[in-house]
Design an enzyme around this catalytic site. Structure first.
Site, PDB file in Angstrom:
ATOM      1  N   LYS A 260       0.055   3.829  -2.625  1.00  0.00           N
ATOM      2  CA  LYS A 260      -0.933   4.903  -2.498  1.00  0.00           C
ATOM      3  C   LYS A 260      -0.279   6.275  -2.430  1.00  0.00           C
ATOM      4  O   LYS A 260      -0.930   7.288  -2.721  1.00  0.00           O
ATOM      5  CB  LYS A 260      -1.810   4.663  -1.271  1.00  0.00           C
TER       6      LYS A 260
ATOM      7  N   SER B 112      -5.884   3.056   4.913  1.00  0.00           N
ATOM      8  CA  SER B 112      -5.455   2.331   3.711  1.00  0.00           C
ATOM      9  C   SER B 112      -6.656   1.835   2.910  1.00  0.00           C
ATOM     10  O   SER B 112      -6.882   0.641   2.737  1.00  0.00           O
ATOM     11  CB  SER B 112      -4.549   1.151   4.077  1.00  0.00           C
TER      12      SER B 112
ATOM     13  N   SER C  96       0.791  -1.236   0.000  1.00  0.00           N
ATOM     14  CA  SER C  96       0.000   0.000   0.000  1.00  0.00           C
ATOM     15  C   SER C  96       0.818   1.279   0.000  1.00  0.00           C
ATOM     16  O   SER C  96       0.243   2.370  -0.071  1.00  0.00           O
ATOM     17  CB  SER C  96      -0.958  -0.003   1.197  1.00  0.00           C
TER      18      SER C  96
END
Length: 682
Positions: A329, A511, A326
């Site tokens: 991102k 997240s 993640s």
């Protein structure tokens, strides 16, 4: 509030004979199993619990409401038929007392119930089978199942043994996600957790219910060892997750697709690594060779910069593209700020249709749009509401003489803004069930959550249909047409998402994978690359290169980091964070949208920055990442000596949920070293 699968209406008796039903086994054969079976027979036990990661590992769907199984005792006799009546997913830290009580083991509170289960998950048997301890924390996603006793099987007969050479039921893992091993000890007291065993056997013709698998007598030690190795490679928590993704999340199942090809980058861009590596010197005498060598980091890569001077204090494999989880991102956030701008809002509109009784509902990529009544907040603060959109439609039609006397009888749905597949090949389908990600469509409500107020709420299989039905409810009698020609009618109503600047924290702190994919797709459209998932790579690449970052050799397979095909160099992430910290190129909003260790989001879970690492709580502000093959951390460290560091840590290959601790330990070492951090040979 805990997400759940609604209970179905009463169903008729199944036509499937009892002898053909799957087998349900509770715990190991022995006194504990017999106590649990007795509790089922007398009605005290009506619930059971499993880790969601088990379903990911075996690639199985969650239990189905209405499915039936035979319960067997320690002698292998089928003694009852039970039926699943409800299935829920929730973080371990949110298991309700009612569920724990109804497991029928006499626990006095949830804490006592949890201790019993965790003793099993962390037992020596589990650790020995895995070769490493299993990390279980508040955010670990569990499957809560409720069942009812359909009938006793008073004339219970032992199940026949398997034929020579048969290994029992299929599947490599048992109730707790551990390989079956001959001679395994019984389940620790007070734990209703299904586990592998070697006594009661089941013929291949009698399927065994997931999470209660019978190991059989014929499984070879070699297969058991291979299963243990597989779990080491696959076990993970989150995204979910996953699902059990870190964070509160359930872990993604193993991804199997091959890496995507990397487009040829623009040669004019240059690596934005601030300066030459600073070698160890008398004033930089604080080494982190020990934490960097922790085997829990798998293949470790890390880059540390002094945020003020740009000096590279440490570089380990910083130029090698690797899976990001993640942390991807951050690239998506930067691309959204660069291409869309901080004030961009995605809009949902209603247009006049081809006739007076028809309206067109057009999705504009706002996946935060909520079906909750105005005034009630979903998981997305400031989201637009369907009832507001419907009210605008009614008001506009009432003011139009051509429409005022004609009720809405048909709603044409236009969800064409996003094209191509709605689900990337390497995303596990269980991420939808675990609540980490929805199908990516241009029209949906509450990111297709079953419960708009719960972050980890299961997602459905038809987001457009859910949204259309919710909107049609405001126009009784109207039919939904998903294939009609939309035309170019004038707008009757419009509602919009919060601006990009206000979506960064909801995306980065917990997240949120769906928000990331929404923004990535909008970036692809706005940049002119296209409207499909395949267009995300060139769109993000172009945005980063426009910021002066070199993306050569890197792959941006999605916007969330869920794909194992992503490949980004830690030094690029560090350079991006350096620009954000200096508020260059409009990237400043990223800094304030990151989780803080011990305080918020995925860094506030009970297994993050614990023990000696607690000293860094409140001092580390960073994005976490967790998939089965990569655990990552990237952000800022306000060090003990007053310096501010930019730190990127990638742990890939042979990693697991347990990799979070050595990542935190390394980040804490950076906190203690500060500007004295030495780039000694690793």
């Amino acid at each position: 509030m805990t997400p759940s699968v609604p209970e179905p209406p009463e169903t008729p008796e199944p036509a499937q004979p009892d002898a053909e039903l799957p087998v349900a086994e509770f715990a190991f054969p022995g006194p504990l199993r017999d106590r649990l079976v007795a509790a089922i027979l007398d009605g005290r036990k009506t619930t059971t619990t499993a880790l969601a990661v088990e379903y990911d590992i075996e690639g199985e769907a969650l239990p189905e409401v209405g499915s039936r199984q035979r319960v067997v005792d320690s002698a292998g006799r089928a003694v009852a038929v039970i039926e699943t009546v409800r299935v829920r997913l929730c973080p371990l830290g949110e298991v309700p007392w009612e569920h724990a009580r109804d497991e029928g083991e006499g626990h006095e509170d949830v804490a006592q119930w949890r201790r019993g289960h965790e003793r099993f998950w962390r037992s020596e048997e589990m650790t020995a089978a895995l070769g490493a301890p299993l990390t279980v924390d508040d955010g670990t996603v569990v499957v809560l199942e409720e069942f009812r006793l359909v009938r006793r099987l008073d004339a219970a007969e032992p199940l026949p043994p398997p034929p020579p050479g048969a290994s029992g039921a299929s599947g490599a893992f048992g109730a707790a996600g551990v390989p079956g091993a001959a001679g395994a000890a019984g389940t620790p007291a007070g734990s209703d957790t299904r586990a592998p065993h070697v006594d009661a056997t089941v013929p291949p013709s009698a399927p065994v219910r997931a999470r209660r698998r019978d190991r059989g007598r014929g499984r070879a030690a070699m297969v058991i060892a291979a299963a243990a190795a597989a779990l080491l490679a696959l076990a993970a928590g989150s995204a979910v997750g996953a699902v059990v993704r870190p964070s509160a999340s359930p872990a993604p199942a193993p991804r199997t697709s091959s890496p995507a090809a990397t487009p040829t980058p623009t040669p004019a861009a240059t690596r934005a690594t601030p300066a030459a590596v600073v070698p160890a010197s008398p004033i930089r005498d604080c080494t982190v060779d020990g934490p960097l060598a922790d085997p829990g980091l798998g293949t470790a890569a890390s880059v540390v910069l002094n945020a003020e001077t740009g000096e590279v204090l440490l570089d380990r494999r910083g130029d090698v593209p690797a899976q990001t989880a993640s942390v991807m991102k951050l690239a998506t956030a930067a691309a959204a700020l660069r291409v869309l701008g901080p004030d961009y809002r995605a809009s949902t509109t209603v247009l006049r249709g081809p006739d007076a009784g028809t309206i067109v509902l057009r999705g504009g990529g706002d996946l935060t749009l909520s079906r909750l009544p105005s005034g009630q907040e979903s998981v997305y603060p400031g989201a637009a509401h369907l009832d507001d959109l419907a009210a605008q439609v009614r008001q506009a039609r009432a003011a139009d003489p051509e429409l005022a006397q004609t009720p809405v009888s048909r709603i044409i749905v236009d969800s064409s803004l996003f094209g191509g597949t709605t689900w990337e090949d390497t995303w596990p389908a269980t991420e939808r069930q675990a609540g980490w990600l929805s199908h990516i469509t241009t029209l949906q409500v509450d990111a297709d959550r079953a419960d708009p107020t719960v972050f980890l709420s299961p997602r459905g299989e038809d987001p457009v249909g859910r949204a259309a039905e919710a909107f049609a409810a405001f126009f009784p009698g109207a039919t939904i047409d998903r294939d009609g020609a939309t035309g170019d009618g004038s707008a009757l109503a419009e509602v919009s998402s919060p601006p990009v600047s206000e979506l960064l924290a909801p995306m980065l702190v917990p997240s949120d994978n769906t928000l990331a994919e929404m923004l990535a797709r909008l970036v692809a459209i706005e940049s002119g690359e296209g409207n499909t998932l395949a267009d995300v790579d060139p769109a993000i690449r172009s945005a980063l290169e426009d910021l002066g970052l070199d993306t050569e050799g890197m792959t941006f397979a999605d916007g969330s980091g869920m794909s194992r095909n992503n490949a980004v160099a830690p030094e690029l992430v560090a350079a991006l964070l350096q620009r954000a910290d200096a508020d260059e190129d409009g990237l400043g909003p990223i800094v304030g949208a990151l989780p803080v260790a011990g305080e918020s989001g995925t860094l506030a879970y009970s297994n993050r920055f614990t023990g000696d690492n607690q000293v860094a709580r409140g001092k580390v502000r960073a994005k976490t990442g967790s998939i089965t093959t990569a655990y990552t951390l990237a952000g800022f460290v306000d060090a003990e000596d007053g310096s501010r560091l930019i730190a990127v840590i990638f742990a890939t290959d042979r990693v697991s949920e347990a990799s979070r601790q050595p990542i935190d330990t390394l980040a804490t070492a950076y906190y203690r070293c500060g500007n004295r951090l030495a780039n000694s040979p690793g």
